[in-house]
Scaffold this active site. Structure first.
Site, PDB file in Angstrom:
ATOM      1  N   ARG A  13     -68.770 -67.314  58.606  1.00 24.19           N
ATOM      2  CA  ARG A  13     -69.032 -68.736  58.839  1.00 24.19           C
ATOM      3  C   ARG A  13     -68.275 -69.166  60.099  1.00 24.19           C
ATOM      4  NH1 ARG A  13     -72.974 -68.469  56.139  1.00 24.19           N
ATOM      5  NH2 ARG A  13     -73.365 -69.445  54.122  1.00 24.19           N
TER       6      ARG A  13
ATOM      7  N   HIS B 246     -77.511 -68.261  63.806  1.00 23.13           N
ATOM      8  CA  HIS B 246     -77.361 -68.155  62.339  1.00 23.13           C
ATOM      9  C   HIS B 246     -78.635 -67.585  61.695  1.00 23.13           C
ATOM     10  CE1 HIS B 246     -75.024 -69.912  58.707  1.00 23.13           C
ATOM     11  NE2 HIS B 246     -75.716 -68.842  58.341  1.00 23.13           N
TER      12      HIS B 246
HETATM   13  P1  NDP Z   1     -69.183 -62.039  48.049  1.00 21.73           P
HETATM   14  O1  NDP Z   1     -68.670 -63.208  47.301  1.00 21.73           O
HETATM   15  O2  NDP Z   1     -70.003 -61.008  47.331  1.00 21.73           O
HETATM   16  O3  NDP Z   1     -67.976 -61.247  48.730  1.00 21.73           O
HETATM   17  C1  NDP Z   1     -66.900 -61.877  49.322  1.00 21.73           C
HETATM   18  C2  NDP Z   1     -65.866 -60.830  49.720  1.00 21.73           C
HETATM   19  O4  NDP Z   1     -64.844 -61.457  50.486  1.00 21.73           O
HETATM   20  C3  NDP Z   1     -65.180 -60.160  48.522  1.00 21.73           C
HETATM   21  O5  NDP Z   1     -65.003 -58.785  48.779  1.00 21.73           O
HETATM   22  C4  NDP Z   1     -63.825 -60.859  48.474  1.00 21.73           C
HETATM   23  O6  NDP Z   1     -62.768 -60.072  47.938  1.00 21.73           O
HETATM   24  C5  NDP Z   1     -63.576 -61.112  49.930  1.00 21.73           C
HETATM   25  N1  NDP Z   1     -62.624 -62.215  50.128  1.00 21.73           N
HETATM   26  C6  NDP Z   1     -62.811 -63.535  49.883  1.00 21.73           C
HETATM   27  N2  NDP Z   1     -61.711 -64.235  50.194  1.00 21.73           N
HETATM   28  C7  NDP Z   1     -60.801 -63.339  50.633  1.00 21.73           C
HETATM   29  C8  NDP Z   1     -59.474 -63.447  51.094  1.00 21.73           C
HETATM   30  N3  NDP Z   1     -58.838 -64.624  51.165  1.00 21.73           N
HETATM   31  N4  NDP Z   1     -58.844 -62.318  51.459  1.00 21.73           N
HETATM   32  C9  NDP Z   1     -59.465 -61.118  51.367  1.00 21.73           C
HETATM   33  N5  NDP Z   1     -60.727 -60.942  50.949  1.00 21.73           N
HETATM   34  C10 NDP Z   1     -61.390 -62.041  50.585  1.00 21.73           C
HETATM   35  O7  NDP Z   1     -70.014 -62.616  49.291  1.00 21.73           O
HETATM   36  P2  NDP Z   1     -71.248 -61.966  50.068  1.00 21.73           P
HETATM   37  O8  NDP Z   1     -70.891 -60.587  50.477  1.00 21.73           O
HETATM   38  O9  NDP Z   1     -72.514 -62.165  49.330  1.00 21.73           O
HETATM   39  O10 NDP Z   1     -71.318 -62.942  51.348  1.00 21.73           O
HETATM   40  C11 NDP Z   1     -70.217 -63.069  52.229  1.00 21.73           C
HETATM   41  C12 NDP Z   1     -70.427 -64.198  53.200  1.00 21.73           C
HETATM   42  O11 NDP Z   1     -71.378 -63.851  54.194  1.00 21.73           O
HETATM   43  C13 NDP Z   1     -70.997 -65.493  52.618  1.00 21.73           C
HETATM   44  O12 NDP Z   1     -70.036 -66.242  51.922  1.00 21.73           O
HETATM   45  C14 NDP Z   1     -71.455 -66.203  53.881  1.00 21.73           C
HETATM   46  O13 NDP Z   1     -70.374 -66.929  54.435  1.00 21.73           O
HETATM   47  C15 NDP Z   1     -71.814 -65.050  54.828  1.00 21.73           C
HETATM   48  N6  NDP Z   1     -73.265 -64.988  55.053  1.00 21.73           N
HETATM   49  C16 NDP Z   1     -73.756 -65.188  56.326  1.00 21.73           C
HETATM   50  C17 NDP Z   1     -75.105 -65.144  56.581  1.00 21.73           C
HETATM   51  C18 NDP Z   1     -75.625 -65.260  57.961  1.00 21.73           C
HETATM   52  O14 NDP Z   1     -76.850 -65.324  58.156  1.00 21.73           O
HETATM   53  N7  NDP Z   1     -74.777 -65.288  58.978  1.00 21.73           N
HETATM   54  C19 NDP Z   1     -76.083 -64.905  55.494  1.00 21.73           C
HETATM   55  C20 NDP Z   1     -75.477 -64.670  54.216  1.00 21.73           C
HETATM   56  C21 NDP Z   1     -74.121 -64.730  54.022  1.00 21.73           C
HETATM   57  P3  NDP Z   1     -62.763 -59.500  46.429  1.00 21.73           P
HETATM   58  O15 NDP Z   1     -63.879 -58.469  46.385  1.00 21.73           O
HETATM   59  O16 NDP Z   1     -61.452 -58.868  46.275  1.00 21.73           O
HETATM   60  O17 NDP Z   1     -63.026 -60.684  45.547  1.00 21.73           O
END
Ligand code: NDP
Length: 316
Positions: free
Chosen positions: A231, A279
């Site tokens: 993001r 995006h």
């Molecule tokens: P998930 O919720 O499946 O995964 C999020 C990951 O981030 C997890 O591995 C989590 O760790 C990790 N995480 C979150 N907060 C922290 C932190 N503070 N420190 C370390 N690790 C952290 O999300 P998705 O994979 O489905 O999507 C990820 C993001 O991709 C979305 O939230 C969105 O912002 C972005 N996105 C962008 C798009 C685009 O077109 N540009 C389209 C779709 C998504 P843990 O596994 O340990 O919980």
């Protein structure tokens, strides 16, 4: 009959409506833009069971007293003010194969372009300059992904097929096979030191806002490149420009910016080391999204956990 209210882009909503009518006629599907608000909230609000939204309306619990689940049409929920939602209302983000595939394609494209020095060769072409540089083999290139969720894991599973040395960082450090996992803030510096190409696939939360900053860039190896598909508010753009100008970073591929659209006068547009896309790294695909929604409705109605239900205390 259960009622689904859809509040997002209306043309895509029509697509959802047709698919739901074919696949699950037992649900009533109502598009937000078909409602009449001239006398206040329409009566149908009292019958809404499920809300599928990009940005939900305010006070949804009071205005839709039957509401059982709030679904995001996107993979993230950062557009929701989670503090304003009732604690008991489940919130579900979009997990569907079309969205995952789109992200895998985009990051693979960007990673291969950076790996094979395409930004440099496009610059050279502008100068009609025929000059080759050593080709680095994939097994000598280290790629690190911040975020090992649905999208981060799928992306690494593709990238490792090319032979890249793959690393991943998350809170828990759960990694796919063949990927070195790093967990938490304590291991972040070590992870960063292994990233010749770093991909951000983190959700936007208070912890990740502004995280891609000068301090983090300084920990990347000299000549590293960034792919930002998380993001826009995670990136401190001035710090990126400074890191590119100093030569510490060689290139950045940005699919998300802050704000969006990126203003005409923004320096990122014209920086030679920056590629920008609006995006589009990945988009929810109606066919697979409707199937995913129906599977979750079935789970919910049978009292089972839904796929993609977020933890409001973590914010993702
Ligand atoms: P998930 O919720 O499946 O995964 C999020 C990951 O981030 C997890 O591995 C989590 O760790 C990790 N995480 C979150 N907060 C922290 C932190 N503070 N420190 C370390 N690790 C952290 O999300 P998705 O994979 O489905 O999507 C990820 C993001 O991709 C979305 O939230 C969105 O912002 C972005 N996105 C962008 C798009 C685009 O077109 N540009 C389209 C779709 C998504 P843990 O596994 O340990 O919980």
């Amino acid at each position: 009959m259960k009622t689904i209210l859809y509040k997002s882009e209306p043309v895509r909503g029509e697509h959802w409506q047709k698919l739901l009518a074919d696949l699950a006629p037992e649900y009533r599907f109502v598009q937000w833009n078909s409602l009449d608000f001239s006398d206040g909230d329409p009566e149908i609000f009292a019958e809404v069971d499920y809300l599928v939204a990009w940005v939900p309306p305010e006070n949804i619990a009071q205005r839709m007293p039957q509401l059982k689940v709030l679904f995001s049409v996107g993979a993230g929920v950062d557009q929701f003010d989670l503090t304003q939602l009732p604690a008991s209302l489940p919130v579900v983000r979009m997990v569907e194969p079309g969205l995952t595939q789109g992200m895998v394609e985009y990051v693979t494209l960007a990673a291969l372009a950076l790996h094979r020095d395409l930004p440099l060769y496009l610059q050279q072409q502008k100068q009609s300059l025929w000059k080759s540089h050593p080709v680095v083999s994939a097994n000598k290139r280290r790629i690190g992904v911040l975020g090992l969720g649905e999208l981060g894991q799928a992306t690494l599973n593709m990238l490792k097929n090319f032979g890249f040395e793959c690393h991943g960082w998350s809170r828990s450090g759960n990694t796919p096979e063949g990927v070195t996992g790093w967990a938490g803030v304590e291991q972040l510096p070590a992870f960063l030191s292994h990233c010749d190409i770093m991909v951000c696939l983190l959700p936007l939360t208070p912890q990740t806002r502004g995280m891609l900053n000068g301090e983090l860039f300084a920990r990347l190896p000299r000549g590293a490149a960034l792919i930002q598909t998380g993001r826009g508010q995670q990136l401190v753009a001035e710090d990126l420009l400074a890191a590119l100008d100093s030569g510490h970073l060689r290139a950045a591929v940005l699919d998300v910016t802050d704000p969006e659209p990126l203003p005409l006068e923004d320096a990122l547009w014209s920086h030679p080391g920056v590629w920008i896309t609006p995006h589009i790294a990945s988009q929810t695909q109606p066919e697979t999204a409707v199937t995913a929604l129906l599977a979750n409705l079935q789970r919910y109605e049978q009292g089972q956990p839904m796929q993609g239900e977020i933890d409001k205390t973590k914010g993702y």
